[in-house]
Design a protein around this motif. Sequence first.
Motif, PDB file in Angstrom:
ATOM      1  N   UNK A 115     -11.822   9.305  -3.873  1.00 20.26           N
ATOM      2  CA  UNK A 115     -12.155   8.712  -2.589  1.00 20.26           C
ATOM      3  C   UNK A 115     -11.419   9.487  -1.509  1.00 20.26           C
ATOM      4  N   UNK A 116     -12.107   9.922  -0.452  1.00 23.49           N
ATOM      5  CA  UNK A 116     -11.397  10.603   0.640  1.00 23.49           C
ATOM      6  C   UNK A 116     -10.272   9.724   1.181  1.00 23.49           C
ATOM      7  N   UNK A 341      -2.120  -2.650   6.009  1.00 26.25           N
ATOM      8  CA  UNK A 341      -2.722  -3.453   4.938  1.00 26.25           C
ATOM      9  C   UNK A 341      -4.246  -3.354   4.989  1.00 26.25           C
ATOM     10  N   UNK A 342      -4.812  -3.413   6.191  1.00 26.33           N
ATOM     11  CA  UNK A 342      -6.263  -3.334   6.324  1.00 26.33           C
ATOM     12  C   UNK A 342      -6.790  -1.973   5.874  1.00 26.33           C
ATOM     13  N   UNK A 347      -9.529   1.344   1.537  1.00 23.53           N
ATOM     14  CA  UNK A 347      -9.492   2.398   0.521  1.00 23.53           C
ATOM     15  C   UNK A 347      -9.675   1.815  -0.876  1.00 23.53           C
ATOM     16  N   UNK A 348      -9.006   0.687  -1.128  1.00 20.77           N
ATOM     17  CA  UNK A 348      -9.109   0.056  -2.441  1.00 20.77           C
ATOM     18  C   UNK A 348     -10.545  -0.378  -2.713  1.00 20.77           C
ATOM     19  N   UNK A 367       1.387   3.965   0.065  1.00 24.50           N
ATOM     20  CA  UNK A 367       0.377   4.960  -0.274  1.00 24.50           C
ATOM     21  C   UNK A 367      -0.500   4.433  -1.395  1.00 24.50           C
ATOM     22  N   UNK A 368      -1.781   4.739  -1.333  1.00 29.18           N
ATOM     23  CA  UNK A 368      -2.709   4.397  -2.400  1.00 29.18           C
ATOM     24  C   UNK A 368      -3.290   5.691  -2.941  1.00 29.18           C
TER      25      UNK A 368
END
Length: 391
Positions: A115-116, A341-342, A347-348, A367-368
Amino acid sequence: MSLLAKLLNRKPSVEAPVISPLPELLIKAVKRMSETDKDVEVEAATLALELRERSADYKNVRAIATDIVYEGDSDSAEKLMNLLARYGFGDGAITIKQPERIEREEIPEALGSSVPNLHPENLFLELALSPDAYAAVLLGDSGTGLTTLIQALIGAALRHPCPGISITVLDFVGEPDWRGLAAVPNTLAVLSSRDTKFLELAADYIGQIAKEIQQRHAQRTIKQRSRSLGSSCWPTYFLAVNGWQLVSEALERFTSTQIQQHPHAAQLLADFKYCLASGPKVGVTVVVSGDRIKNMGISQTALDTARLFALGAVHSPGIGGYRAVDALLTNANRIPDLSERKALKSLLSEAKTLGLPVVLALSGVPRLGELKDFRDEDLNLGEMYKARRGS
């Protein structure tokens, strides 16, 4: 004025720039950050920029911060490094070696494999390649790979060129394969929550580690008071606790009064918190896994001193999940900034759509990233450990 504007509007020096040695640069920067009239964010961003321009070695900067700037105060040094990471200075060049033969077949090729905007680096490099002891809390549903990750971290610790190492694994989940550690005496303890002496045994094992940590702190204090004794240096100790939520859930059955009346329960809680907070200061790495943050029974204060990671993955229906990551992304204590958080939730959501395994890291800036595959069928921790100990 924005942070970027403040940096761009810095007045250039008329004189030729003087290249200060790294220790002097860090000392002066930290001193400026402590001055009440200075903007800490601007100073941190300026320092991070100069370190990048110098191509400064991350480990060297971290060692200078710990040993010289903060004179052995590793907690303060870690806070500085986390602050610098927020403004772009960190060690992102090395990753844990992954078995190339292993591929995830569940992700359709047409959807791609990433995912970008997901963090591009392996987020566990700060643990696996850390020359210093650390405390880490790993969260994830059953089947997300917690045990495999712990085994990879133990393997990384065994590969470090440290003078000596001891390992203790407390497994409350009942993992069937610990890569040969079961064959090494006094290394692996599998404790079942169905055992009537479950808490007593857990308290005994955790208590032994707490006593080791306490002795090391006492030795350090003595040596600090007498310089002729030299600095304290201990062999590396790696404590892994797999499935702490089972202990926490057992303790939840007691009321606060009952816990005080139950010597094993009261001592277990105290020793566990002590290990997590004080172990890394004297060379004891503590890695604890659990399913979700709310089931761990770890106070917010204790979590502030540990590196926190949450794993999310679904390998097949009923195996895995993203609940640990979801829970942290709604936790304002862990991620105070609503916009962060948003952004992470967005991303999630993309990662879930693609079926990507992810890891959320709350050590430094949130970081995710994509969760790497840590499986290695050739990993034999038992043989590695025996070789390190010369047995």
